[in-house]
Design a protein around this motif. Structure first.
Motif, PDB file in Angstrom:
ATOM      1  N   SER A  11      -2.043  -7.004 -11.542  1.00  0.00           N
ATOM      2  CA  SER A  11      -1.697  -6.619 -10.176  1.00  0.00           C
ATOM      3  C   SER A  11      -0.178  -6.660 -10.046  1.00  0.00           C
ATOM      4  O   SER A  11       0.504  -7.339 -10.804  1.00  0.00           O
ATOM      5  CB  SER A  11      -2.373  -7.538  -9.161  1.00  0.00           C
ATOM      6  OG  SER A  11      -1.947  -8.865  -9.352  1.00  0.00           O
ATOM      7  N   TYR A  12       0.327  -5.913  -9.069  1.00  0.00           N
ATOM      8  CA  TYR A  12       1.766  -5.735  -8.927  1.00  0.00           C
ATOM      9  C   TYR A  12       2.200  -6.029  -7.503  1.00  0.00           C
ATOM     10  O   TYR A  12       1.444  -5.860  -6.566  1.00  0.00           O
ATOM     11  CB  TYR A  12       2.168  -4.312  -9.307  1.00  0.00           C
ATOM     12  CG  TYR A  12       1.840  -3.980 -10.733  1.00  0.00           C
ATOM     13  CD1 TYR A  12       2.716  -4.332 -11.758  1.00  0.00           C
ATOM     14  CD2 TYR A  12       0.643  -3.363 -11.077  1.00  0.00           C
ATOM     15  CE1 TYR A  12       2.420  -4.060 -13.078  1.00  0.00           C
ATOM     16  CE2 TYR A  12       0.329  -3.092 -12.394  1.00  0.00           C
ATOM     17  CZ  TYR A  12       1.225  -3.433 -13.394  1.00  0.00           C
ATOM     18  OH  TYR A  12       0.923  -3.188 -14.699  1.00  0.00           O
ATOM     19  N   GLN A  24       4.304  -1.558   0.374  1.00  0.00           N
ATOM     20  CA  GLN A  24       3.154  -1.509  -0.520  1.00  0.00           C
ATOM     21  C   GLN A  24       1.929  -1.182   0.312  1.00  0.00           C
ATOM     22  O   GLN A  24       1.760  -1.686   1.425  1.00  0.00           O
ATOM     23  CB  GLN A  24       2.971  -2.839  -1.254  1.00  0.00           C
ATOM     24  CG  GLN A  24       1.882  -2.792  -2.304  1.00  0.00           C
ATOM     25  CD  GLN A  24       1.853  -4.019  -3.188  1.00  0.00           C
ATOM     26  OE1 GLN A  24       2.626  -4.955  -3.024  1.00  0.00           O
ATOM     27  NE2 GLN A  24       0.953  -4.024  -4.148  1.00  0.00           N
ATOM     28  N   ASP A  25       1.075  -0.319  -0.207  1.00  0.00           N
ATOM     29  CA  ASP A  25      -0.134   0.111   0.498  1.00  0.00           C
ATOM     30  C   ASP A  25      -1.241  -0.908   0.232  1.00  0.00           C
ATOM     31  O   ASP A  25      -1.974  -0.803  -0.751  1.00  0.00           O
ATOM     32  CB  ASP A  25      -0.545   1.507   0.032  1.00  0.00           C
ATOM     33  CG  ASP A  25      -1.561   2.170   0.951  1.00  0.00           C
ATOM     34  OD1 ASP A  25      -2.012   1.518   1.917  1.00  0.00           O
ATOM     35  OD2 ASP A  25      -1.894   3.337   0.712  1.00  0.00           O
ATOM     36  N   GLY A  26      -1.325  -1.935   1.095  1.00  0.00           N
ATOM     37  CA  GLY A  26      -2.313  -3.009   0.917  1.00  0.00           C
ATOM     38  C   GLY A  26      -2.019  -3.770  -0.363  1.00  0.00           C
ATOM     39  O   GLY A  26      -0.880  -4.121  -0.632  1.00  0.00           O
ATOM     40  N   THR A  27      -3.051  -3.985  -1.179  1.00  0.00           N
ATOM     41  CA  THR A  27      -2.852  -4.648  -2.465  1.00  0.00           C
ATOM     42  C   THR A  27      -2.890  -3.633  -3.603  1.00  0.00           C
ATOM     43  O   THR A  27      -2.819  -4.011  -4.766  1.00  0.00           O
ATOM     44  CB  THR A  27      -3.941  -5.721  -2.700  1.00  0.00           C
ATOM     45  OG1 THR A  27      -5.220  -5.091  -2.640  1.00  0.00           O
ATOM     46  CG2 THR A  27      -3.839  -6.824  -1.655  1.00  0.00           C
ATOM     47  N   ALA A  28      -3.012  -2.354  -3.275  1.00  0.00           N
ATOM     48  CA  ALA A  28      -3.091  -1.308  -4.289  1.00  0.00           C
ATOM     49  C   ALA A  28      -1.742  -1.110  -4.965  1.00  0.00           C
ATOM     50  O   ALA A  28      -0.701  -1.513  -4.448  1.00  0.00           O
ATOM     51  CB  ALA A  28      -3.551  -0.002  -3.641  1.00  0.00           C
ATOM     52  N   ASP A  29      -1.763  -0.476  -6.117  1.00  0.00           N
ATOM     53  CA  ASP A  29      -0.539  -0.153  -6.849  1.00  0.00           C
ATOM     54  C   ASP A  29       0.003   1.175  -6.307  1.00  0.00           C
ATOM     55  O   ASP A  29       0.143   2.160  -7.027  1.00  0.00           O
ATOM     56  CB  ASP A  29      -0.849  -0.070  -8.346  1.00  0.00           C
ATOM     57  CG  ASP A  29       0.391  -0.126  -9.214  1.00  0.00           C
ATOM     58  OD1 ASP A  29       1.498  -0.314  -8.663  1.00  0.00           O
ATOM     59  OD2 ASP A  29       0.249   0.033 -10.436  1.00  0.00           O
ATOM     60  N   GLN A  75       5.713   1.879 -15.194  1.00  0.00           N
ATOM     61  CA  GLN A  75       5.930   0.519 -15.673  1.00  0.00           C
ATOM     62  C   GLN A  75       6.668  -0.302 -14.609  1.00  0.00           C
ATOM     63  O   GLN A  75       7.362   0.257 -13.764  1.00  0.00           O
ATOM     64  CB  GLN A  75       6.774   0.549 -16.956  1.00  0.00           C
ATOM     65  CG  GLN A  75       6.084   1.201 -18.124  1.00  0.00           C
ATOM     66  CD  GLN A  75       4.844   0.430 -18.543  1.00  0.00           C
ATOM     67  OE1 GLN A  75       4.846  -0.797 -18.623  1.00  0.00           O
ATOM     68  NE2 GLN A  75       3.766   1.147 -18.796  1.00  0.00           N
ATOM     69  N   PRO A  76       6.534  -1.629 -14.660  1.00  0.00           N
ATOM     70  CA  PRO A  76       7.357  -2.467 -13.778  1.00  0.00           C
ATOM     71  C   PRO A  76       8.837  -2.167 -14.021  1.00  0.00           C
ATOM     72  O   PRO A  76       9.239  -1.854 -15.142  1.00  0.00           O
ATOM     73  CB  PRO A  76       7.001  -3.888 -14.212  1.00  0.00           C
ATOM     74  CG  PRO A  76       5.628  -3.766 -14.797  1.00  0.00           C
ATOM     75  CD  PRO A  76       5.610  -2.421 -15.471  1.00  0.00           C
ATOM     76  N   GLY A  77       9.612  -2.250 -12.959  1.00  0.00           N
ATOM     77  CA  GLY A  77      11.036  -1.978 -13.076  1.00  0.00           C
ATOM     78  C   GLY A  77      11.604  -1.528 -11.745  1.00  0.00           C
ATOM     79  O   GLY A  77      10.948  -1.614 -10.707  1.00  0.00           O
ATOM     80  N   VAL A 117      13.250   0.363  -4.918  1.00  0.00           N
ATOM     81  CA  VAL A 117      11.898  -0.155  -5.075  1.00  0.00           C
ATOM     82  C   VAL A 117      11.828  -0.903  -6.403  1.00  0.00           C
ATOM     83  O   VAL A 117      12.150  -0.334  -7.456  1.00  0.00           O
ATOM     84  CB  VAL A 117      10.865   1.012  -5.083  1.00  0.00           C
ATOM     85  CG1 VAL A 117       9.458   0.476  -5.337  1.00  0.00           C
ATOM     86  CG2 VAL A 117      10.932   1.806  -3.791  1.00  0.00           C
ATOM     87  N   ILE A 118      11.455  -2.167  -6.349  1.00  0.00           N
ATOM     88  CA  ILE A 118      11.293  -2.948  -7.569  1.00  0.00           C
ATOM     89  C   ILE A 118       9.813  -3.293  -7.719  1.00  0.00           C
ATOM     90  O   ILE A 118       9.234  -3.939  -6.851  1.00  0.00           O
ATOM     91  CB  ILE A 118      12.148  -4.237  -7.547  1.00  0.00           C
ATOM     92  CG1 ILE A 118      13.628  -3.871  -7.400  1.00  0.00           C
ATOM     93  CG2 ILE A 118      11.910  -5.060  -8.820  1.00  0.00           C
ATOM     94  CD1 ILE A 118      14.542  -5.047  -7.224  1.00  0.00           C
ATOM     95  N   LYS A 119       9.238  -2.828  -8.820  1.00  0.00           N
ATOM     96  CA  LYS A 119       7.828  -3.088  -9.116  1.00  0.00           C
ATOM     97  C   LYS A 119       7.768  -4.253 -10.099  1.00  0.00           C
ATOM     98  O   LYS A 119       8.396  -4.220 -11.162  1.00  0.00           O
ATOM     99  CB  LYS A 119       7.185  -1.841  -9.744  1.00  0.00           C
ATOM    100  CG  LYS A 119       5.748  -2.033 -10.141  1.00  0.00           C
ATOM    101  CD  LYS A 119       5.158  -0.751 -10.733  1.00  0.00           C
ATOM    102  CE  LYS A 119       3.726  -0.962 -11.161  1.00  0.00           C
ATOM    103  NZ  LYS A 119       3.119   0.282 -11.642  1.00  0.00           N
ATOM    104  N   LYS A 120       7.005  -5.319  -9.726  1.00  0.00           N
ATOM    105  CA  LYS A 120       6.891  -6.512 -10.555  1.00  0.00           C
ATOM    106  C   LYS A 120       5.423  -6.835 -10.786  1.00  0.00           C
ATOM    107  O   LYS A 120       4.612  -6.732  -9.869  1.00  0.00           O
ATOM    108  CB  LYS A 120       7.544  -7.711  -9.881  1.00  0.00           C
ATOM    109  CG  LYS A 120       9.039  -7.583  -9.694  1.00  0.00           C
ATOM    110  CD  LYS A 120       9.605  -8.794  -8.986  1.00  0.00           C
ATOM    111  CE  LYS A 120       9.378  -8.598  -7.506  1.00  0.00           C
ATOM    112  NZ  LYS A 120      10.142  -9.484  -6.656  1.00  0.00           N
ATOM    113  N   GLN A 121       5.115  -7.243 -12.008  1.00  0.00           N
ATOM    114  CA  GLN A 121       3.750  -7.698 -12.283  1.00  0.00           C
ATOM    115  C   GLN A 121       3.619  -9.118 -11.778  1.00  0.00           C
ATOM    116  O   GLN A 121       4.513  -9.939 -11.937  1.00  0.00           O
ATOM    117  CB  GLN A 121       3.457  -7.653 -13.780  1.00  0.00           C
ATOM    118  CG  GLN A 121       2.003  -7.966 -14.085  1.00  0.00           C
ATOM    119  CD  GLN A 121       1.623  -7.659 -15.516  1.00  0.00           C
ATOM    120  OE1 GLN A 121       2.338  -6.959 -16.221  1.00  0.00           O
ATOM    121  NE2 GLN A 121       0.499  -8.176 -15.953  1.00  0.00           N
ATOM    122  N   LYS A 122       2.486  -9.407 -11.090  1.00  0.00           N
ATOM    123  CA  LYS A 122       2.261 -10.751 -10.546  1.00  0.00           C
ATOM    124  C   LYS A 122       1.875 -11.713 -11.652  1.00  0.00           C
ATOM    125  O   LYS A 122       1.310 -11.368 -12.628  1.00  0.00           O
ATOM    126  CB  LYS A 122       1.142 -10.709  -9.497  1.00  0.00           C
ATOM    127  CG  LYS A 122       1.569 -10.035  -8.226  1.00  0.00           C
ATOM    128  CD  LYS A 122       0.452 -10.127  -7.209  1.00  0.00           C
ATOM    129  CE  LYS A 122       0.810  -9.462  -5.912  1.00  0.00           C
ATOM    130  NZ  LYS A 122      -0.254  -9.506  -4.950  1.00  0.00           N
TER     131      LYS A 122
END
Length: 124
Positions: A28-29, A52-57, A99-101, A119-124
């Protein structure tokens, strides 16, 4: 012969359970989204939000009074990885193939004015 059928059923159940575990371990991200102020840019008048749209990616872009918005998603190397157009109040951007980044999201209205978001995408 009855025992052989029981083993076949048991093996099928193990396979199903194994597949369920793989789905449950899907990463999850989370996202950090910041509006950016860039010099020499005609800033869009309409209020725009990105979250973020809910908990979705996915990202949800909302623009008040939208007469048509072009958006561009650029990666850390400033390469456009996605672009699209929407004329509704909001749209979702599927980020699952990225990818995260760090990414740069640009929104442009019909007059060429823009809003920019980091926008920074991180894996939880």
């Amino acid at each position: 012969p009855a025992n052989t059928n029981s083993q076949a059923t048991l093996n099928t159940n193990k396979t199903t359970n194994s597949n369920a575990r793989v789905t449950a371990n899907k990463p999850s991200y989370s996202y950090t989204i910041t509006e950016m102020s860039l010099p020499n840019v005609d800033v869009m008048d309409a209020a725009a939000t990105v979250r973020q749209d809910g908990t979705a990616d996915k990202l949800k872009i909302t623009v008040n009074g939208n007469d048509g918005i072009n958006y561009f998603l650029n990666d850390a190397n400033d390469q456009t990885v996605m672009k699209n157009y929407f004329k509704t109040a909001s749209t979702s951007v599927d980020m699952s193939s990225f990818q995260p980044g760090e990414y740069h999201l640009q929104l442009f209205d019909q007059k060429g004015a823009q809003k920019d978001f980091k926008v920074i995408k991180k894996q939880k």
